[in-house]
Structures are given as C-alpha cells and as structure tokens.
Design an enzyme around this catalytic site. Structure first.
Site, short mmCIF file in Angstrom:
data_model
loop_
_atom_site.label_atom_id
_atom_site.label_comp_id
_atom_site.label_asym_id
_atom_site.label_seq_id
_atom_site.Cartn_x
_atom_site.Cartn_y
_atom_site.Cartn_z
N THR A 160 -10.38 -4.13 1.36
CA THR A 160 -11.64 -3.73 2.00
C THR A 160 -12.76 -4.71 1.62
O THR A 160 -12.62 -5.50 0.67
CB THR A 160 -12.06 -2.33 1.51
OG1 THR A 160 -12.26 -2.41 0.09
CG2 THR A 160 -11.01 -1.27 1.82
N THR A 206 0.82 -1.22 0.00
CA THR A 206 0.00 0.00 0.00
C THR A 206 0.85 1.27 0.00
O THR A 206 1.86 1.36 0.69
CB THR A 206 -0.92 0.00 1.24
OG1 THR A 206 -1.66 -1.21 1.23
CG2 THR A 206 -1.87 1.18 1.25
N GLU A 228 -5.93 -5.86 4.19
CA GLU A 228 -5.81 -6.98 3.24
C GLU A 228 -6.98 -7.00 2.25
O GLU A 228 -7.48 -8.05 1.84
CB GLU A 228 -5.59 -8.32 3.96
CG GLU A 228 -4.27 -8.32 4.73
CD GLU A 228 -3.56 -9.63 4.87
OE1 GLU A 228 -3.89 -10.59 4.15
OE2 GLU A 228 -2.64 -9.68 5.71
N ILE A 263 1.94 -0.05 7.17
CA ILE A 263 2.73 -1.28 7.15
C ILE A 263 2.70 -1.95 8.53
O ILE A 263 3.35 -1.50 9.49
CB ILE A 263 4.18 -1.01 6.69
CG1 ILE A 263 4.16 -0.32 5.31
CG2 ILE A 263 4.99 -2.30 6.66
CD1 ILE A 263 3.36 -1.05 4.21
N ALA A 287 -2.11 4.55 -3.55
CA ALA A 287 -2.43 3.21 -4.09
C ALA A 287 -2.84 2.29 -2.96
O ALA A 287 -2.02 1.59 -2.36
CB ALA A 287 -1.22 2.63 -4.85
N GLY A 288 -4.14 2.33 -2.62
CA GLY A 288 -4.68 1.47 -1.56
C GLY A 288 -5.43 0.31 -2.19
O GLY A 288 -4.83 -0.71 -2.54
#
Ligand code: CAA
Length: 383
Positions: free
Chosen positions: A365, A125, A363, A156, A129-130
């Site tokens: 949504t 992530t 990990e 993180i 950029a998610g």
C-alpha cells in the site's frame, strides 16, 4: 542519468504502442465483461514480451529492465488489466526463479515462463498477513524428500490461470517474523492446491484474482528456492523491482486519463467555446500533465537504477507512491472534466477511475511505500 531511450528501446516502444492500439484496444470490452485475455497473452508471447528481460540463454528476449518498464507503461495506457498480468508474470512470477533458483530450476521453469507457455503468480499475502507480510502462517514441514504445505493465500493475481506459483511458507514455525520463511515453486496441478473464490473487483475486470488454499500439498524438496529461511528476503528483493512495474502501470493509467481528458476538453463546447479554453479546466489539465511528467521521471529513474544493477528499493517505493497517487488523482479529474459522460461506461475514464485505485494498494500500500522510504531515510542516522 540519460534522458533518451536507446534506438532499440524506441523501436520496442513503437512496436508495443502499435500492438496495444491494434490488438489490445479491441479486446478491452471483452476484458470488461470478465474475460481473461488469453489471446492477447499468446500474441504478447510471440512478440517476446512475456520474457522480455529474461536472458536469451533461458529463452527470453534478453532486453534490459527499462525496456520492460516501457512495455508495461505503454500497455497500461490502453489496458491496466493486461499491464498487471504481464507485470506480475514477468517480475515476481519469474524473477525469483531466475535470481534465486538452482541451474536445474532455471532450466526447468524459466524458458517456459519466458516463452509464455507458462504463466507465473506470486503468493505472499494471507488473510491475516497483508501489509505485515512477515506474519504469514502457511507452514511447510519437511517430510522426506518433500515439504507438506498447509495454509491459505488471498488476492493472488493470475491465480487459477497460472502454471507456476511462487509460494511463501514457514519452514520453521518456531521462528517468528521474517525468520523461518521459505519460498517454493509450486506447479498448478499439484494435489492439495485448491483454487478458491474469484474476487469480484472494482476494476481490472479481465485479470483474475483468487484465494488459494494448500491442503497437505506435497511439494518436492527440490522446488525450494534458495535455502530454508531465505523466503522473506526473496519476497522483498523481488517486490523492489515488482513495484517499479506497478509504478509504470500507474503511469500508464495517469497518462491515459490526461490524454482522454485533453482530447475531450478540446472538443466539448460549453458557453460558446471548448471547455479546454475555460481556465478551471485548463488548470486541471496543466496539473495533470505536470504530475505525469514528475511520475515519469521517478519511474524511469528507478528503472535506470534497477537496469544498471544499483540499489533501487527507496526509488522503487517513491515511484510507486507518487505514480499511483497521480493515477488516482488524474482519473478523478478526468471523470470531472467529462462531467456526466465520465460517469458512464460509454467513455474510458470511468474504467481508468476504477482501475487506478488498486495501484495504491497492491504490491505494498502507499502507507507501506512510505514506511520503506522512511526506513531508508533513517539509515545512517543512528537508527
Ligand atoms: N531487500 C532485501 N532485504 C530486505 C528488504 C529488501 N527490500 N526489505 C527487508 N529486508 C530484510 C531486512 O534486511 C531484514 O533482514 P535481517 O532480519 O537479516 O536484518 C528482514 O528482511 C526483515 O526486514 P524488516 O524488519 O524491515 O521487515 P518488516 O517485518 O518490518 O516488514 C515491510 C517490512 C516493508 C513492511 C514488508 O512486510 C512489506 O513489504 N510489506 C508489504 C507486503 C507487500 O508488498 N505485499 C504485496 C503482495 S504481492 C502483490 O500484491 C502482487 C500482486 O498480486 C499484484
């Protein structure tokens, strides 16, 4: 599908239950005050939990994937914090090396991760950029026998505590989206690896979550995992099984909420009888119990597929979607059943309520899980 655990799995479950009750539970207060559970991880390493599914030849316990899921489930009933630290370490922190590493990379890193000498982290992530992981911007430009990485990562788990980081970066900035992304093993003392802000989170107070930046960080070319351009698939394949771990963590929270609420409802007297005997409360508990059983079936079904080497992406997403929703709903209902007491730190349901929410976020949504499930549904339908 077999609905019974093997004798070995049952013994392991009993061992983890006792460990969680005797060692983790007394440490929960420390974690709530923000202490990272080093002493707990050390004991878990002695029990073989840090490398539970790693083959014995790489120093692990060589147990099957379902045993790992049992461990995360049982630990998370007592502490979701310890659950996520173990889940990230043992799945997305270790497995990319085990499954995509060269023999040299495996020999160098996996025994240390499996023994608990090293802790693992996973860096996908970025600030921009998610959910859209393929839009990551960190670059890794080849320079002789090194790659030079520049960029930043956020959220993180285990960051700042980990010894190895699986880092995803763009080796070919010309290529767009998932193409041109590569994966690297980065050691903690690498010059240019900067540990940034510690996030102050709603829950999981004993787990560290940090921002990271890479400032002309030189990583040996021999630390590239797989080939250049393999990175996105490495991330996705490992997230498939990582998500079953988060589903098991969610299941643990959901079950703990049910157990605490049931015990409280049997003891709390109002209007002359235990509130468990009032239908409004009893029906809440009935729904909570039903959803726990449904989540359990989805979680262990996904684990069974993964343990037997069968495709499990859709089932992993279904398990995570439903179990995390159940964790949140059960935590909300548990607080409601505890009433004013549930809103205080004196009772565990307040912590469960705060810990549950992130299961619907990290990990992938719940919306991303629905996207993955729907993509699987459309396969073979002309799409
Ligand atoms: N297994 C293997 N390959 C896969 C795959 C999988 N599960 N999913 C996708 N791929 C492959 C595709 O086949 C495709 O390959 P080709 O180009 O060769 O055809 C390529 O990857 C791109 O796939 P998509 O077009 O489907 O990719 P996309 O850009 O549409 O993204 C996504 C898909 C599912 C939305 C993905 O971006 C995603 O999972 N997003 C969520 C990110 C996420 O979960 N982040 C969690 C961070 S880690 C974390 O939270 C850990 C922690 O600390 C707790």
């Amino acid at each position: 599908m077999n609905f019974h655990f093997t004798e070995e799995q049952q013994m392991m479950r009993q061992m983890v239950r006792e460990f969680a009750a005797n060692e983790i539970a007394p440490f929960v207060e420390h974690m709530e005050r923000g202490e990272f559970p080093r002493p707990i991880l050390k004991k878990m390493a002695e029990l073989g939990l840090m490398g539970i599914t790693v083959p014995e030849q790489y120093g692990g316990a060589g147990m099957d994937f379902t045993s790992y899921i049992i461990a995360i489930h049982e630990i998370s009933k007592v502490s979701a914090t310890v659950g996520v630290i173990l889940s990230v370490h043992a799945s997305v922190g270790t497995n990319p090396i085990l499954y995509f590493g060269t023999e040299e990379q495996k020999q160098k890193y996996v025994p240390k991760l499996a023994s608990g000498e090293y802790l693992g982290a996973f860096c996908l992530t970025e600030p921009g950029a998610g959910s859209d992981a393929a839009s990551l911007k960190t670059t890794a430009i080849r320079d002789g026998d090194h790659y030079v990485l520049n960029g930043s990562k956020v959220f993180i788990t285990n960051g700042g505590e980990a010894d190895t980081y699986i880092v995803f970066a763009r080796t070919n900035p010309e290529e767009k989206g998932s193409k041109g992304v590569s994966a690297f093993i980065v050691e903690k003392h690498t010059p240019g690896l900067v540990i940034g802000k510690d996030e102050k989170k709603m829950g999981l107070h004993g787990s560290r979550t940090v921002q990271l930046s890479f400032e002309d960080m030189r990583v040996p070319a021999e630390n590239l995992l797989g080939q250049e351009g393999d990175g996105f698939k490495i991330a996705m394949v490992n997230l498939d099984s990582g998500r079953i771990g988060i589903a098991a963590q969610s299941l643990g929270i959901a079950e703990a909420a049910l157990e605490h609420a049931t015990n409280y409802a049997k003891e709390r007297i109002q209007f002359g009888k235990p509130i468990a005997e009032q239908q409004g409360v009893a029906f809440k508990l009935a729904d909570m119990a039903t959803n726990v059983e449904a989540a359990k079936l989805l979680v262990y079904r996904a684990a069974f597929l993964r343990a037997n080497g069968m495709p499990c992406g859709k089932e992993a997403s279904m398990a995570k979607l439903f179990a995390s929703k159940t964790a949140m709903e059960n935590a909300i209902e548990a607080v409601q059943i505890f009433g004013g007491n549930g809103y205080t730190e004196d009772y565990p349901v307040e912590r469960l309520f705060r810990d549950a929410k992130v299961c619907e976020i990290y990990e992938g949504t719940s919306e991303i899980q629905r996207l993955v499930i729907s993509k699987h549904l459309f396969r073979g339908m002309g799409k």
